[in-house]
Design an enzyme around this catalytic site. Structure first.
Site, mmCIF file in Angstrom:
data_model
loop_
_atom_site.group_PDB
_atom_site.id
_atom_site.type_symbol
_atom_site.label_atom_id
_atom_site.label_comp_id
_atom_site.label_asym_id
_atom_site.label_seq_id
_atom_site.Cartn_x
_atom_site.Cartn_y
_atom_site.Cartn_z
ATOM 1 C CB CYS A 26 -0.901 -0.001 1.234
ATOM 2 S SG CYS A 26 -1.859 1.525 1.403
ATOM 3 C CG ASP A 53 -2.426 -3.947 -0.610
ATOM 4 O OD1 ASP A 53 -3.180 -4.056 0.370
ATOM 5 O OD2 ASP A 53 -2.035 -2.853 -1.054
ATOM 6 C CB VAL A 90 5.357 -12.899 -21.499
ATOM 7 C CG1 VAL A 90 4.154 -13.665 -20.982
ATOM 8 C CG2 VAL A 90 6.259 -12.495 -20.341
ATOM 9 C CD GLU A 91 10.784 -17.724 -19.281
ATOM 10 O OE1 GLU A 91 10.410 -18.806 -18.784
ATOM 11 O OE2 GLU A 91 11.244 -16.778 -18.612
ATOM 12 C CB SER A 92 6.028 -18.884 -17.652
ATOM 13 O OG SER A 92 6.915 -19.971 -17.709
ATOM 14 C CG HIS A 104 -5.486 -2.982 -4.810
ATOM 15 N ND1 HIS A 104 -5.964 -2.160 -3.825
ATOM 16 C CD2 HIS A 104 -5.016 -4.079 -4.194
ATOM 17 C CE1 HIS A 104 -5.786 -2.736 -2.641
ATOM 18 N NE2 HIS A 104 -5.207 -3.904 -2.841
ATOM 19 C CD GLU A 105 -7.831 0.972 -7.730
ATOM 20 O OE1 GLU A 105 -8.931 1.016 -7.156
ATOM 21 O OE2 GLU A 105 -6.741 1.117 -7.117
#
Length: 157
Positions: A55, A62, A77-79, A96-97
């Site tokens: 936060c 969070d 994307v490579e994991s 969060h947004e």
């Protein structure tokens, strides 16, 4: 049909036993590889149940499950790099947004997908759960229309 060494150029984290975990936000850690099936439209989905960030006001952690769905174009994307990238948010302070939008924009910059959506299912704090959703469809394509439609219907999942 296996990938050859040339196709694996630029993939340095997968299989590396000396993994360095970033201590701060690290978009540069993301790695991509070529999509062998660019003529097929298909979804790739990642479920990331151990996402953490801080936060920006209180510094408290969070927790979230992040869902990433995309329709690849040329790059994917490579994991393992994605895992380390998401881990880099652990000491990053943002709402969060913001986290969801940053993740989406970084993946767009890396892959230039036809379509992508990122959904954050954050654990409730103070009795309120926040579930931000961000998406993108390549401009001038049917995926731009899909993005608009999904934006208004994403809660009907």
């Amino acid at each position: 049909m296996s990938r050859n060494n040339e196709e694996l150029q630029g993939i340095s984290l997968l299989g590396n036993q000396k993994t360095q975990y970033p201590t701060g936000y690290a978009p540069e850690i993301l790695e991509a590889f070529d999509n062998k099936h660019p003529d097929n439209d298909y979804f790739v989905k990642f479920v990331c149940p151990e996402f953490t960030s801080l936060c920006p006001m209180t510094g408290q952690p969070d927790f979230a499950t992040i869902y990433i769905r995309y329709i690849p174009h040329i790059k994917m994307v490579e994991s393992k790099s994605l895992k380390l990238y998401l881990f880099s948010f652990r000491n990053h302070g943002d709402f969060h947004e913001d986290c969801v939008n940053i993740i989406m924009k970084d993946l767009i910059a890396l892959m230039d997908p036809k379509y992508i959506e990122v959904f954050g299912e954050f654990t409730p704090r103070g009795g309120i759960a926040i579930h931000p959703f961000a998406n993108y469809g390549k401009a001038g394509t049917e995926f731009e229309t899909l993005a608009r439609k999904r934006l208004f219907e994403h809660d009907a999942q």
